[in-house]
Motif scaffolding. Structure first.
Motif, mmCIF file in Angstrom:
data_model
loop_
_atom_site.group_PDB
_atom_site.id
_atom_site.type_symbol
_atom_site.label_atom_id
_atom_site.label_comp_id
_atom_site.label_asym_id
_atom_site.label_seq_id
_atom_site.Cartn_x
_atom_site.Cartn_y
_atom_site.Cartn_z
ATOM 1 N N GLY A 1 -35.813 7.516 33.641
ATOM 2 C CA GLY A 1 -37.241 7.816 33.734
ATOM 3 C C GLY A 1 -38.079 6.998 32.780
ATOM 4 O O GLY A 1 -37.658 5.962 32.266
ATOM 5 N N ASP A 2 -39.283 7.508 32.535
ATOM 6 C CA ASP A 2 -40.231 6.802 31.677
ATOM 7 C C ASP A 2 -39.927 6.973 30.199
ATOM 8 O O ASP A 2 -40.398 6.196 29.375
ATOM 9 C CB ASP A 2 -41.659 7.298 31.948
ATOM 10 C CG ASP A 2 -42.115 6.974 33.367
ATOM 11 O OD1 ASP A 2 -41.444 6.137 34.004
ATOM 12 O OD2 ASP A 2 -43.118 7.554 33.819
ATOM 13 N N ASP A 3 -39.142 8.002 29.839
ATOM 14 C CA ASP A 3 -38.829 8.262 28.435
ATOM 15 C C ASP A 3 -37.306 8.380 28.262
ATOM 16 O O ASP A 3 -36.700 9.359 28.715
ATOM 17 C CB ASP A 3 -39.509 9.552 27.970
ATOM 18 C CG ASP A 3 -39.468 9.706 26.451
ATOM 19 O OD1 ASP A 3 -38.684 8.977 25.808
ATOM 20 O OD2 ASP A 3 -40.214 10.542 25.918
ATOM 21 N N VAL B 1 -43.767 5.278 26.185
ATOM 22 C CA VAL B 1 -43.381 5.932 27.436
ATOM 23 C C VAL B 1 -43.829 5.025 28.565
ATOM 24 O O VAL B 1 -45.023 4.826 28.788
ATOM 25 C CB VAL B 1 -44.022 7.333 27.566
ATOM 26 C CG1 VAL B 1 -43.654 7.961 28.896
ATOM 27 C CG2 VAL B 1 -43.585 8.223 26.400
ATOM 28 N N SER B 2 -42.842 4.461 29.267
ATOM 29 C CA SER B 2 -43.175 3.442 30.265
ATOM 30 C C SER B 2 -42.126 3.389 31.369
ATOM 31 O O SER B 2 -40.938 3.643 31.132
ATOM 32 C CB SER B 2 -43.281 2.067 29.588
ATOM 33 O OG SER B 2 -43.341 1.023 30.529
ATOM 34 N N ASN B 3 -42.577 3.026 32.551
ATOM 35 C CA ASN B 3 -41.682 2.856 33.687
ATOM 36 C C ASN B 3 -40.741 1.658 33.492
ATOM 37 O O ASN B 3 -39.731 1.521 34.178
ATOM 38 C CB ASN B 3 -42.515 2.673 34.965
ATOM 39 C CG ASN B 3 -41.665 2.832 36.213
ATOM 40 O OD1 ASN B 3 -40.944 3.816 36.374
ATOM 41 N ND2 ASN B 3 -41.742 1.863 37.105
ATOM 42 N N TRP C 1 -34.603 -2.217 23.218
ATOM 43 C CA TRP C 1 -35.423 -2.882 24.229
ATOM 44 C C TRP C 1 -35.590 -4.372 23.907
ATOM 45 O O TRP C 1 -35.411 -5.238 24.765
ATOM 46 C CB TRP C 1 -36.793 -2.225 24.333
ATOM 47 C CG TRP C 1 -37.727 -3.012 25.214
ATOM 48 C CD1 TRP C 1 -38.623 -3.985 24.820
ATOM 49 C CD2 TRP C 1 -37.824 -2.943 26.635
ATOM 50 N NE1 TRP C 1 -39.271 -4.514 25.902
ATOM 51 C CE2 TRP C 1 -38.796 -3.890 27.032
ATOM 52 C CE3 TRP C 1 -37.195 -2.169 27.615
ATOM 53 C CZ2 TRP C 1 -39.148 -4.088 28.371
ATOM 54 C CZ3 TRP C 1 -37.538 -2.358 28.952
ATOM 55 C CH2 TRP C 1 -38.500 -3.307 29.310
ATOM 56 N N TRP D 1 -38.678 1.120 31.191
ATOM 57 C CA TRP D 1 -37.354 1.502 30.677
ATOM 58 C C TRP D 1 -36.306 1.474 31.789
ATOM 59 O O TRP D 1 -35.121 1.294 31.522
ATOM 60 C CB TRP D 1 -37.399 2.902 30.051
ATOM 61 C CG TRP D 1 -38.087 2.947 28.719
ATOM 62 C CD1 TRP D 1 -39.291 3.521 28.447
ATOM 63 C CD2 TRP D 1 -37.620 2.399 27.489
ATOM 64 N NE1 TRP D 1 -39.608 3.373 27.121
ATOM 65 C CE2 TRP D 1 -38.589 2.690 26.504
ATOM 66 C CE3 TRP D 1 -36.480 1.697 27.110
ATOM 67 C CZ2 TRP D 1 -38.446 2.297 25.169
ATOM 68 C CZ3 TRP D 1 -36.337 1.297 25.773
ATOM 69 C CH2 TRP D 1 -37.307 1.593 24.831
ATOM 70 N N LYS D 2 -36.751 1.612 33.020
ATOM 71 C CA LYS D 2 -35.810 1.565 34.150
ATOM 72 C C LYS D 2 -35.194 0.172 34.312
ATOM 73 O O LYS D 2 -34.141 0.034 34.921
ATOM 74 C CB LYS D 2 -36.516 1.977 35.440
ATOM 75 C CG LYS D 2 -36.976 3.438 35.447
ATOM 76 C CD LYS D 2 -37.693 3.791 36.740
ATOM 77 C CE LYS D 2 -38.177 5.226 36.728
ATOM 78 N NZ LYS D 2 -38.914 5.595 37.979
ATOM 79 N N CYS E 1 -46.040 0.197 26.081
ATOM 80 C CA CYS E 1 -46.182 1.502 25.420
ATOM 81 C C CYS E 1 -44.838 2.207 25.373
ATOM 82 O O CYS E 1 -43.927 1.871 26.126
ATOM 83 C CB CYS E 1 -47.230 2.369 26.124
ATOM 84 S SG CYS E 1 -46.877 2.667 27.867
#
Length: 332
Positions: free
Chosen positions: A188-190, A177-179, A164, A181-182, A175
């Protein structure tokens, strides 16, 4: 339409004659080998080492000759080498002894006098080293591929977060797990769910590309975010890991692998670094094709992906094939 029947007839006879030609070739092979042995005084392995150019033509020839040998002793030796590759004995320490014993065994079986054919021992030994180091590497790749992403493994998590930061240096991930990542092409979020198909190998490839070719990776990422012709960067990257892995596993990429080893004087053979670079080449070239095609929708991915694979397989079918990353500054 007028030429269609002629095309069908031509294809039919091609289909009919190909097995016949291969059958005749198999029947005549021992006879031709015997004649050449009598006239040159050299066995097929020697002729291949002395007459074929360095790289894939020579190594593929050696590999084919060993595989087609009718000698029980040779096949016993091949089984030993395969076992050594599975047990990861082709190391900086162990390879020399294995190769030395292999050369001596072949010379004994083929009645080759070591003193009179010193160049053969060197050339044949290099071929054997590269062939079975590749087989060992394929076992390593399979282990990485079958290792699932584990969010409780700190090393896995560290590498993912580094990915990232490499691709989004100006945007902080709030965080795990997050949107967000798209934004780099995960579904998805993960992201861990997207690594199921290729396991940790998918992450390793993406991370290598972003870390070692940062400017190019960011450029490709920007292409993937095109408002009309965009695609999912990470998902496509994992898909290309699948392609790279299959090309190595089914032997299609041997032309490139064997040539790159000899070109870089990389003995005993290919390493994980070579696989990562091969992957980077595929990603860069796929991005070029995608942008040239200018697809109206992501639904065209299957068509472009198939076209790309066919083109790559065609290039790899040539013995002199050697993929090079045409990047101004390499960081590897």
């Amino acid at each position: 339409m007028f030429f269609q029947p002629i095309s069908y007839i031509s294809n039919f006879f091609g289909w009919l004659l190909s097995p016949l030609f291969n059958f005749i070739k198999r029947i005549l092979r021992p006879f031709i080998k015997w004649i050449l042995r009598q006239t040159t005084g050299l066995c097929e392995l020697q002729r291949t080492c002395y007459c074929e150019p360095s790289g894939a033509p020579r190594i593929l020839g050696i590999e084919y000759s060993l595989k087609k040998s009718k000698s029980v002793q040779v096949h016993t030796l091949l089984q030993f080498l395969d076992l050594a590759a599975r047990e990861k004995r082709f190391t900086s320490v162990g390879s020399a002894k294995i190769i030395h014993n292999t050369v001596e065994t072949i010379c004994f079986i083929k009645k080759i006098h070591l003193d009179a054919h010193q160049p053969f021992t060197k050339l044949f030994g290099e071929c054997v080293s590269i062939i079975w180091t590749l087989k060992q590497l394929l076992h390593d790749l399979e282990n990485i591929r079958t290792t699932g992403y584990d969010s409780s493994n700190m090393e896995h998590e560290k590498k993912l977060l580094e990915l990232w930061n490499l691709l989004m240096p100006m945007k902080e991930l709030e965080c795990r797990v997050s949107n967000l990542w798209k934004d780099i092409g995960f579904q998805g979020d993960d992201p861990k769910t997207d690594f199921r198909g290729m396991g940790l190998l998918g992450l390793e490839n993406l991370h290598f590309f972003a870390k070692n070719y940062p400017e190019v990776a960011l450029q490709v990422l920007s292409h993937s975010n095109h408002p009309i012709h965009g695609y999912s960067f990470a998902i496509v990257g994992i898909n290309l890991t699948h392609l790279a892995y299959n090309l190595w596993k089914d032997g299609t990429a041997k032309s490139h692998i064997y040539n790159i080893c000899c070109h870089q004087l990389q003995v005993p053979g290919p390493t994980l670094l070579h696989f990562h670079r091969f992957y980077c080449y595929l990603f860069i070239e796929f991005d070029k094709l995608w942008m040239a095609e200018k697809p109206a929708t992501i639904m065209e991915f299957g068509r472009i992906r198939s076209k790309f694979e066919n083109e790559i397989r065609l290039l790899l079918s040539y013995p002199n094939c050697l993929f090079k990353l045409n990047i101004p500054v390499e960081h590897v």
